[in-house]
Design a protein around this motif. Structure first.
Motif, PDB file in Angstrom:
ATOM      1  N   ASP A  61       0.852  -1.194   0.000  1.00  0.00           N
ATOM      2  CA  ASP A  61       0.000   0.000   0.000  1.00  0.00           C
ATOM      3  C   ASP A  61       0.885   1.240   0.000  1.00  0.00           C
ATOM      4  N   ARG A  62       0.976   1.876  -1.181  1.00  0.00           N
ATOM      5  CA  ARG A  62       1.735   3.128  -1.310  1.00  0.00           C
ATOM      6  C   ARG A  62       0.831   4.201  -1.927  1.00  0.00           C
ATOM      7  N   THR A  63      -0.454   4.114  -1.652  1.00  0.00           N
ATOM      8  CA  THR A  63      -1.452   4.995  -2.246  1.00  0.00           C
ATOM      9  C   THR A  63      -1.326   6.413  -1.704  1.00  0.00           C
ATOM     10  N   MET A  64      -1.310   7.392  -2.593  1.00  0.00           N
ATOM     11  CA  MET A  64      -1.148   8.790  -2.196  1.00  0.00           C
ATOM     12  C   MET A  64      -2.275   9.218  -1.256  1.00  0.00           C
ATOM     13  N   GLY A  65      -1.893   9.937  -0.228  1.00  0.00           N
ATOM     14  CA  GLY A  65      -2.872  10.459   0.717  1.00  0.00           C
ATOM     15  C   GLY A  65      -3.316   9.464   1.762  1.00  0.00           C
ATOM     16  N   THR A  66      -2.570   8.369   1.929  1.00  0.00           N
ATOM     17  CA  THR A  66      -2.909   7.359   2.926  1.00  0.00           C
ATOM     18  C   THR A  66      -1.721   7.148   3.865  1.00  0.00           C
ATOM     19  N   PRO A  67      -1.952   6.534   5.026  1.00  0.00           N
ATOM     20  CA  PRO A  67      -0.840   6.220   5.930  1.00  0.00           C
ATOM     21  C   PRO A  67       0.196   5.304   5.271  1.00  0.00           C
ATOM     22  N   GLY A  68      -0.245   4.482   4.304  1.00  0.00           N
ATOM     23  CA  GLY A  68       0.682   3.595   3.611  1.00  0.00           C
ATOM     24  C   GLY A  68       1.724   4.369   2.822  1.00  0.00           C
ATOM     25  N   GLU A  69       1.330   5.495   2.233  1.00  0.00           N
ATOM     26  CA  GLU A  69       2.278   6.331   1.500  1.00  0.00           C
ATOM     27  C   GLU A  69       3.337   6.905   2.436  1.00  0.00           C
ATOM     28  N   GLU A  70       2.904   7.475   3.552  1.00  0.00           N
ATOM     29  CA  GLU A  70       3.850   8.068   4.499  1.00  0.00           C
ATOM     30  C   GLU A  70       4.791   7.012   5.065  1.00  0.00           C
ATOM     31  N   ARG A  71       4.276   5.845   5.320  1.00  0.00           N
ATOM     32  CA  ARG A  71       5.091   4.752   5.864  1.00  0.00           C
ATOM     33  C   ARG A  71       6.205   4.381   4.891  1.00  0.00           C
ATOM     34  N   PHE A  72       5.872   4.293   3.590  1.00  0.00           N
ATOM     35  CA  PHE A  72       6.882   3.929   2.615  1.00  0.00           C
ATOM     36  C   PHE A  72       7.862   5.072   2.393  1.00  0.00           C
ATOM     37  N   ALA A  73       7.389   6.310   2.421  1.00  0.00           N
ATOM     38  CA  ALA A  73       8.271   7.454   2.262  1.00  0.00           C
ATOM     39  C   ALA A  73       9.342   7.474   3.359  1.00  0.00           C
ATOM     40  N   LYS A  74       8.949   7.147   4.570  1.00  0.00           N
ATOM     41  CA  LYS A  74       9.906   7.099   5.674  1.00  0.00           C
ATOM     42  C   LYS A  74      10.889   5.939   5.501  1.00  0.00           C
ATOM     43  N   TYR A  75      10.418   4.845   4.918  1.00  0.00           N
ATOM     44  CA  TYR A  75      11.316   3.715   4.615  1.00  0.00           C
ATOM     45  C   TYR A  75      12.386   4.141   3.613  1.00  0.00           C
ATOM     46  N   LEU A  76      11.973   4.880   2.566  1.00  0.00           N
ATOM     47  CA  LEU A  76      12.933   5.372   1.581  1.00  0.00           C
ATOM     48  C   LEU A  76      13.942   6.309   2.238  1.00  0.00           C
TER      49      LEU A  76
END
Length: 460
Positions: A61-76
């Motif tokens: 889940d890397r969908t824009m505007g969701t907690p999944g996006e922020e989670r992956f951004a922090k992983y990067l």
């Protein structure tokens, strides 16, 4: 007088058309330069594929505007900062995150407003920098967009491009370049590349002038062929990138132009096709040299706008956009090979062995992009002019035929009347009278029929 005026108009239009077409040919018919470059198999394909699997399993889940996006951004952020890259951005107390507010409509029709999205941008600085090279990819998908797209891990769009970019970042950290190398992971690619648009529109003019090249990684490993789009016309930088690349299929002449789909006002090109769609689009409109790696089947028109694989339905923006489907359709070995070709192409282009050729090829890069855009507009004008001339010619011929018919109609009528006047009149004076008609009344057909009218009359 009318004939003279018409001749002058036609001559003027013909001269304008000739000038427009000549200008178009002068800018569009140059040969693509070829560069002899050293090649090496850097072997990053396996690493890129491992990244794809990790993303599909751990960050579907890397969908824009969701907690999944922020989670992956922090992983990067954790990865890039751990590899020693620096960033001028920071958001939510996380290095490298460029936060921005978004307002859009999801594919299920639900509206999203005042929601945060994140680009992730890190750079390897050069001590004696001659400019900036940006390597970019979108990282978002449609996993949580709606029930229709639920649990689509987006391995084709956008796990593949993100995975190649990560493989390059992990290894380029060990190389020294004469240019700053920036890794830009953009969000919002599934919704009109909003992250790239936000990034570009917030750059200062000095920052834009400093960018030497943008290489974008679009959907990879899931199509029949691998393409590299570098512009509509031949250019030194385009020839260099093409020569540095391996495993490419030649771009077709007919690129399935979609003229009604324009993402920004006053774009460089007044049309759009799949080679232009991506994060690089907004850099290209600032006349920055760009290259876009993408995998599909550009010569096939099985599906509207984009065909990924001949004879098969597209998977992007569907629940079938996942790693398992890609493996079933393409095969793991072929996916790895294509990802490796992309990585090799980039490393060969940026290799220190080719530094001098790179500098020469990009010396007039921005001017050549501007010329390409102007040439496209001229070509578009020429096309319009040709169509107008064709229409005018058609109506001209039709008008000439009509006038010819009208003109000759009276002539034909006069000739017909003349022919009728020349018919010899009936000689009543020499025709036998009723008393002495010269007929054998007893044996004539008239006399025979008259004896029994009912035998020969069809109405009796």
């Amino acid at each position: 007088m009318k004939k003279r005026i018409s001749s002058k108009i036609i001559l003027t239009v013909a001269i304008i058309l000739l000038v427009v077409m000549t200008a178009s040919m002068l800018t569009a018919c140059s040969k693509t330069p070829h560069f002899e470059l050293s090649e090496k198999d850097w072997g990053y394909g396996d690493k890129a594929f491992e990244n794809m699997k990790y993303l599909a399993e751990n960050y579907p889940d890397r969908t824009m505007g969701t907690p999944g996006e922020e989670r992956f951004a922090k992983y990067l952020s954790t990865l890039l900062s751990g590899w020693g890259y620096t960033s001028d951005f920071s958001d939510a107390e996380t290095l490298g995150l460029q936060g921005f507010k978004v307002e859009f409509t999801r594919y299920d029709g639900s509206a999203v407003s005042d929601t945060s999205a994140y680009n992730v941008v890190f750079t390897k600085k050069s001590e004696n920098s001659k400019g900036e090279i940006i390597l970019s990819a979108q990282y978002d998908n449609l996993y949580a967009d709606s029930e229709e797209f639920l649990k689509s891990d987006g391995s084709y769009e956008s796990g593949s491009g993100t995975s190649v970019l990560l493989a390059l970042a992990e290894n380029i950290k060990d190389f020294d370049y004469d240019y700053d190398v920036t890794f830009a992971f953009f969000s919002g690619g599934c919704y009109g590349w909003q992250g790239a648009y936000h990034y570009v529109t917030h750059l200062k003019n000095a920052d834009l002038d400093n960018i030497k090249l943008v290489l974008n990684f679009s959907m990879l490993g899931g199509g029949d062929n691998l393409y590299l789009y570098t512009g509509e016309n031949a250019s030194d930088f385009g020839g260099y990138l093409q020569s540095a690349s391996v495993g490419l299929t030649e771009n077709p002449q007919n690129k399935n132009v979609v003229s009604s789909f324009i993402m920004e006002s006053e774009p460089l090109y007044s049309f759009l096709h799949i080679g232009l769609t991506g994060n690089h689009y907004f850099f290209l409109n600032r006349k920055i040299p760009c290259g876009n790696f993408t995998s599909h089947n550009w010569s096939c028109n099985d599906n509207p706008f984009l065909t990924e694989m001949k004879g098969k339905a597209n998977v992007y923006h569907t629940p079938e956009d996942n790693l398992q489907t890609m493996i079933e359709r393409k095969g793991e070995e072929n996916i790895v090979a294509m990802l490796n070709d992309v990585a090799n192409s980039v490393m060969n282009a940026l290799s220190a062995d080719n530094a001098q050729i790179f500098e020469e090829a990009f010396a007039d890069g921005k001017k050549q992009v501007a010329v390409s855009g102007q040439s496209a507009k001229v070509s578009s004008m020429a096309t319009i002019a040709v169509k107008l001339i064709a229409i005018a010619t058609f109506f001209g011929i039709a008008l000439a035929v009509r006038n010819n018919i009208r003109k000759n109609r009276s002539k034909y009528i006069k000739e017909e009347i003349k022919q009728e006047d020349e018919v010899k009149p009936f000689d009543f004076e020499n025709y036998p009278s009723s008393e002495n008609d010269g007929l054998d009344k007893e044996n004539s057909d008239f006399n025979t029929k008259g004896k029994d009218n009912g035998q020969n009359d069809p109405f009796v």
